[in-house]
Design a protein around this motif. Structure first.
Motif, PDB file in Angstrom:
ATOM      1  N   TRP A 173       0.877  -1.149   0.001  1.00  0.00           N
ATOM      2  CA  TRP A 173      -0.154   0.003   0.047  1.00  0.00           C
ATOM      3  C   TRP A 173       0.918   1.311   0.021  1.00  0.00           C
ATOM      4  N   ASN A 174       0.377   2.356  -0.838  1.00  0.00           N
ATOM      5  CA  ASN A 174       0.798   3.522  -0.515  1.00  0.00           C
ATOM      6  C   ASN A 174      -0.196   4.567  -0.494  1.00  0.00           C
ATOM      7  N   VAL A 175      -0.128   5.839  -0.353  1.00  0.00           N
ATOM      8  CA  VAL A 175      -1.307   6.769  -0.195  1.00  0.00           C
ATOM      9  C   VAL A 175      -2.247   6.756  -1.373  1.00  0.00           C
ATOM     10  N   HIS A 176      -1.787   6.496  -2.537  1.00  0.00           N
ATOM     11  CA  HIS A 176      -2.700   6.394  -3.824  1.00  0.00           C
ATOM     12  C   HIS A 176      -3.348   5.334  -3.757  1.00  0.00           C
ATOM     13  N   SER A 177      -2.831   4.042  -3.528  1.00  0.00           N
ATOM     14  CA  SER A 177      -3.506   2.551  -3.554  1.00  0.00           C
ATOM     15  C   SER A 177      -4.534   2.557  -2.672  1.00  0.00           C
ATOM     16  N   PHE A 178      -4.200   3.092  -1.257  1.00  0.00           N
ATOM     17  CA  PHE A 178      -5.184   2.839  -0.273  1.00  0.00           C
ATOM     18  C   PHE A 178      -6.262   3.662  -0.334  1.00  0.00           C
ATOM     19  N   SER A 179      -6.039   5.054  -0.970  1.00  0.00           N
ATOM     20  CA  SER A 179      -7.099   6.106  -1.199  1.00  0.00           C
ATOM     21  C   SER A 179      -8.220   5.297  -2.101  1.00  0.00           C
ATOM     22  N   LEU A 187     -16.137   4.930   0.789  1.00  0.00           N
ATOM     23  CA  LEU A 187     -15.534   5.867   1.933  1.00  0.00           C
ATOM     24  C   LEU A 187     -14.630   6.929   1.273  1.00  0.00           C
ATOM     25  N   GLU A 188     -14.682   8.115   1.840  1.00  0.00           N
ATOM     26  CA  GLU A 188     -13.999   9.291   1.675  1.00  0.00           C
ATOM     27  C   GLU A 188     -12.776   9.298   2.001  1.00  0.00           C
ATOM     28  N   PRO A 189     -11.417   9.326   1.248  1.00  0.00           N
ATOM     29  CA  PRO A 189     -10.191   8.834   1.862  1.00  0.00           C
ATOM     30  C   PRO A 189      -9.644  10.254   2.366  1.00  0.00           C
ATOM     31  N   ARG A 190      -9.088  10.393   3.445  1.00  0.00           N
ATOM     32  CA  ARG A 190      -8.355  11.234   4.209  1.00  0.00           C
ATOM     33  C   ARG A 190      -6.977  10.849   4.670  1.00  0.00           C
ATOM     34  N   PRO A 191      -5.772  11.333   3.735  1.00  0.00           N
ATOM     35  CA  PRO A 191      -4.557  10.879   4.463  1.00  0.00           C
ATOM     36  C   PRO A 191      -4.248  11.752   5.625  1.00  0.00           C
ATOM     37  N   GLN A 200       8.363  12.487   0.096  1.00  0.00           N
ATOM     38  CA  GLN A 200       8.334  13.402   1.265  1.00  0.00           C
ATOM     39  C   GLN A 200       7.264  13.153   2.302  1.00  0.00           C
ATOM     40  N   TYR A 201       7.418  13.205   3.654  1.00  0.00           N
ATOM     41  CA  TYR A 201       6.600  12.598   4.532  1.00  0.00           C
ATOM     42  C   TYR A 201       5.882  13.719   4.928  1.00  0.00           C
ATOM     43  N   HIS A 202       4.371  13.634   5.156  1.00  0.00           N
ATOM     44  CA  HIS A 202       3.352  14.571   5.462  1.00  0.00           C
ATOM     45  C   HIS A 202       2.675  14.083   6.723  1.00  0.00           C
ATOM     46  N   ASP A 203       2.610  15.040   7.659  1.00  0.00           N
ATOM     47  CA  ASP A 203       1.521  14.632   8.820  1.00  0.00           C
ATOM     48  C   ASP A 203       0.576  15.930   8.933  1.00  0.00           C
ATOM     49  N   ASP A 204      -0.642  15.437   8.506  1.00  0.00           N
ATOM     50  CA  ASP A 204      -2.024  16.171   8.435  1.00  0.00           C
ATOM     51  C   ASP A 204      -2.972  15.763   9.579  1.00  0.00           C
ATOM     52  N   LEU A 205      -2.331  15.072  10.763  1.00  0.00           N
ATOM     53  CA  LEU A 205      -3.221  14.783  11.910  1.00  0.00           C
ATOM     54  C   LEU A 205      -3.883  16.047  12.599  1.00  0.00           C
ATOM     55  N   LYS A 206      -3.422  17.298  12.685  1.00  0.00           N
ATOM     56  CA  LYS A 206      -3.840  18.379  13.081  1.00  0.00           C
ATOM     57  C   LYS A 206      -5.067  18.771  12.329  1.00  0.00           C
ATOM     58  N   LEU A 233       1.892   4.576   7.093  1.00  0.00           N
ATOM     59  CA  LEU A 233       0.942   5.048   6.448  1.00  0.00           C
ATOM     60  C   LEU A 233      -0.300   5.062   7.064  1.00  0.00           C
ATOM     61  N   ILE A 234      -1.000   6.114   7.713  1.00  0.00           N
ATOM     62  CA  ILE A 234      -2.270   6.293   8.065  1.00  0.00           C
ATOM     63  C   ILE A 234      -3.066   7.107   7.303  1.00  0.00           C
ATOM     64  N   MET A 235      -4.133   6.450   7.113  1.00  0.00           N
ATOM     65  CA  MET A 235      -5.507   6.811   6.316  1.00  0.00           C
ATOM     66  C   MET A 235      -6.723   6.779   7.133  1.00  0.00           C
ATOM     67  N   ASP A 236      -7.602   7.805   6.911  1.00  0.00           N
ATOM     68  CA  ASP A 236      -8.982   7.760   7.436  1.00  0.00           C
ATOM     69  C   ASP A 236      -9.970   7.519   6.227  1.00  0.00           C
ATOM     70  N   GLY A 237     -10.753   6.737   6.448  1.00  0.00           N
ATOM     71  CA  GLY A 237     -11.982   6.670   5.393  1.00  0.00           C
ATOM     72  C   GLY A 237     -13.303   7.049   6.202  1.00  0.00           C
ATOM     73  N   ILE A 238     -13.733   8.177   5.755  1.00  0.00           N
ATOM     74  CA  ILE A 238     -15.184   8.735   6.177  1.00  0.00           C
ATOM     75  C   ILE A 238     -16.158   8.364   5.411  1.00  0.00           C
ATOM     76  N   LYS A 239     -17.305   8.135   6.166  1.00  0.00           N
ATOM     77  CA  LYS A 239     -18.654   7.532   5.602  1.00  0.00           C
ATOM     78  C   LYS A 239     -19.417   8.809   5.227  1.00  0.00           C
ATOM     79  N   PRO A 240     -19.693   9.274   3.902  1.00  0.00           N
ATOM     80  CA  PRO A 240     -20.673  10.147   3.672  1.00  0.00           C
ATOM     81  C   PRO A 240     -21.821  10.415   4.450  1.00  0.00           C
TER      82      PRO A 240
END
Length: 242
Positions: A173-179, A187-191, A200-206, A233-240
């Motif tokens: 998995w990477n951010v693209h394939s897991f999205s 589900l709506e993906p939110r990296p 490049q590493y990104h942290d969008d927790l805030k 790799l941490i991903m959120d999936g949001i139910k609409p």
């Protein structure tokens, strides 16, 4: 009371104290692994010829026996605080819960152990279980794009481990394939924490924490203290909601 699900969970004796403080609460259901048979795991690694893995497991088993993280009384209290069920899943299976019955689902380093059809089937089950606006937060190895470590080698943990073994990573998995997996599951993906194609590493927790401060699980969305293996790799999936 909000309801939360811990998917393919480690047993509480393997979790850190910050993790159990967040996860071992009323309203939580944990679907996890059976007790580890350490001698059998060591023998199996030796049978594969994986002497490094066998030595590591042997040392880990002795360390946990000599220096347990929790006393027997503490463990009894943790397991009494919520519900723990042993868990196995494959495509065509169904999680034994009603539709739209959970506010938050969390899973750490489990989806990489599933073949793609099983991973998609399980994610669709999670989508079914979430209430509108609910979130599944998933942590997996960032196999291809991570810049903080070499890419994960194919067939991890090694060619000598057969493909049907529970330790084998059967998907990458990477951010693209897991999205895309999340989108296919509805589900709506939110990296959250991830590496982009330039490594490049990104942290969008805030950003995630500020997106919906009234969410039933806002305190859990605002932290990753329940994860043991970081960075990942941490991903959120949001139910609409509609």
């Amino acid at each position: 009371m909000r309801r939360c699900l811990h998917l393919a969970a480690s047993r509480f004796e393997r979790l850190s104290r910050p993790a159990t403080a967040l996860l071992c609460q009323p309203g939580w259901i944990h679907l996890g692994e059976p007790p580890i048979d350490w001698p059998a795991e060591v023998r199996e690694q030796m049978r594969f010829g994986n002497w490094t893995g066998a030595t590591r497991l042997w040392l880990a088993s002795h360390y946990r026996r000599l220096r347990p993280r929790y006393s027997a009384e503490e463990l009894a209290q943790l397991y009494a605080a919520c519900e723990f069920r042993e868990f196995f899943f494959q495509a065509g299976g169904r999680l034994d819960f009603e539709d739209a019955s959970f506010d938050f689902i969390v899973s750490e380093h489990f989806f990489e152990h599933l073949q793609l059809p099983d991973a998609l089937a399980l994610m669709k089950e999670c989508q079914r279980l979430l209430r509108p606006g609910g979130v599944i937060r998933t942590s997996v190895p960032d196999a291809d794009l991570r810049g903080y470590a070499p890419p994960e080698p194919p067939g991890y943990p090694g060619a000598i481990v057969p493909w049907d073994h529970h330790q084998k990573h059967k998907s990458r998995w990477n951010v693209h394939s897991f999205s895309e997996l999340l989108r296919l599951a509805g589900l709506e993906p939110r990296p959250i924490q991830y590496c982009t194609s330039d490594r490049q590493y990104h942290d969008d927790l805030k950003l995630a924490a500020s997106a919906d401060p009234q969410h039933a699980a806002a305190d859990l969305i605002a932290t990753t203290d329940y994860f043991r293996r970081l960075p990942s790799l941490i991903m959120d999936g949001i139910k609409p909601r509609t």
